[in-house]
Design an enzyme around this catalytic site. Structure first.
Site: not given
Ligand SMILES: *Cc1c(COP(=O)(O)O)cnc(C)c1O
Length: 407
Positions: A144, A229, A261
């Site tokens: 994700f 990420d 986040k």
């Molecule tokens: C939540 C998340 C995203 C996306 O972040 P947003 O601020 O919602 O756009 C991308 N990568 C990971 C691993 C995430 O948990």
């Protein structure tokens, strides 16, 4: 602030005015303090989801409040034709914490507004790395990386992607944790491999031991970039500044790290950190931008998060609290397995009743997330105390029983 009236028909007004992309909200929340939030009816909840791994310092933390208020009262926004001390300071601080011992010379930070934007920036940077000759991008099954078109192209779940095709091309998904598949897929036409050190949305799934270190070697050998990420797993969530600092000996240095986040503690911010001279110079003037990126109020918030994590020794606190919580959860009848590190945890249950358990817990005053049919995810504020964590441990057996566990 004046307290909200008990029920002003918020649920119905939500349905009448807010686009239905999230389903019905479970509660109307009006106030927060520390690890707790309160709903419009005055009920208190222990927030074990922390705004989805966002509220690193909990709710209404004085350091965050002061940083934001002071900055907004001084200078709230400037265009990117200018800069501010907060913008520069945050970039410098991120370079200090992204790699143990500090980022290599030439590393540079791009600030945006969210996780998906951080990954969009990374994807654009990866395209430049190839100079047009490396159009393929690798990601993992279960990945994700966000919901905007570029990040969505890297997100594995078909239900998220397929209604919005065509997406930016060249992305291939590899079986999770399969090094042979990675070795076969890599070549001189691959721009990058995107990895989450711990797949969050897939249910808190850590990379198998050795995978990250091997992926580093293989991508280096193929001339491809390694993008980590850390949007969910970074910023102290696992008891390290970055989750990858504790994986495979902590020796892996990626080419790019993305954050969001927890970084802003609740203020919207994302960051892409490009490590080293080559990666740090791939995007030049005019090649990327965003109006709000580096906004001083949000940058001041992120600086307050970093400072508070340091001042309150929260990395050590997260390690200890997370370990105790994971052990206690694992001892409960009906919990099959506990995954994750620090305060990014998942409890896999003996049956696919995670939604029922989450509903039962919510009624009992605990916010958790049924991340998969049989799995509950926890990503509480990093300031969660051991005593608060133990109240969940005490409440869980009754919630499991209402959902029919243990069978
Ligand atoms: C939540 C998340 C995203 C996306 O972040 P947003 O601020 O919602 O756009 C991308 N990568 C990971 C691993 C995430 O948990």
């Amino acid at each position: 602030m004046t307290p909200e009236p008990p029920d002003a028909g918020w649920a119905e007004r939500y349905r009448g005015a807010v686009m239905n992309t999230f389903g019905a909200p479970q509660r109307i929340l009006v106030r927060g303090e520390g690890a707790y939030v309160w709903d419009a009816d005055g009920n208190r909840y222990l927030d074990l989801l922390g705004g989805l791994a966002v509220n690193a310092l909990g709710h209404a933390h004085p350091a965050l409040l002061q940083a934001v208020t002071e900055q907004l009262g001084t200078l709230g926004h400037v265009s990117n034709f200018f800069t501010t001390p907060a913008h520069v300071r945050l970039a410098e601080r991120l370079l200090q914490i992204v790699t143990p011992g500090g980022a290599p010379t030439g590393s540079r930070v791009f600030l945006g507004n969210s996780g998906t934007e951080a990954n969009e920036a990374a994807l654009k940077l990866v395209r430049r790395h190839g100079g047009g000759q490396r159009p393929r991008v690798l990601a993992l099954e279960g990945a994700f990386h966000g919901r905007t078109m570029g990040a969505l192209s890297l997100t594995h779940k078909a239900a998220y992607r397929e209604p919005f095709e065509p997406l930016p091309g060249g992305v291939e998904f590899l079986p999770f944790g399969d090094l042979d598949a990675l070795e076969r897929a890599l070549g001189d036409d691959v721009g990058a491999l995107f990895l989450e050190p711990i797949q969050g949305e897939a249910g808190v799934r850590p990379l198998p031991e050795g995978y990250l270190a091997a992926a580093r070697e293989l991508t280096t050998a193929a001339g491809a970039l390694l993008v980590l990420d850390e949007v969910q797993s970074g910023m102290g969530r696992t008891g390290q500044w970055m989750a990858h600092h504790a994986i495979d000996g902590g020796a892996v240095v990626p080419d790019v790290v993305t954050l969001a986040k927890g970084l802003g503690g609740g203020m919207p911010i994302g960051a892409m950190i490009a490590l080293g001279e080559h990666t740090g110079s791939l995007l030049g003037p005019g090649q990327h931008g965003t109006t709000f990126g580096g906004n001083p109020v949000v940058a001041a918030a992120a600086l307050a998060v970093v400072d508070t994590i340091e001042r309150e020794d929260l990395l050590a606190h997260v390690t200890v609290t997370g370990k105790a919580l994971a052990t206690a959860l694992g001892d409960i009848d009906g919990v099959a397995e506990v995954r994750g590190t620090g305060l990014l945890l998942a409890a896999r249950l003996d049956a696919a009743v995670a939604k029922d358990v989450a509903t039962a817990l919510l009624d009992d005053g605990f916010i958790v997330n049924p991340v998969a049919p049989d799995t509950i995810r926890l990503a509480p504020p990093l300031i969660l105390t051991d005593a608060q964590a133990q109240t969940l441990v005490a409440a869980l057996p009754a919630a499991l029983a209402r959902a029919g566990l243990p069978a």
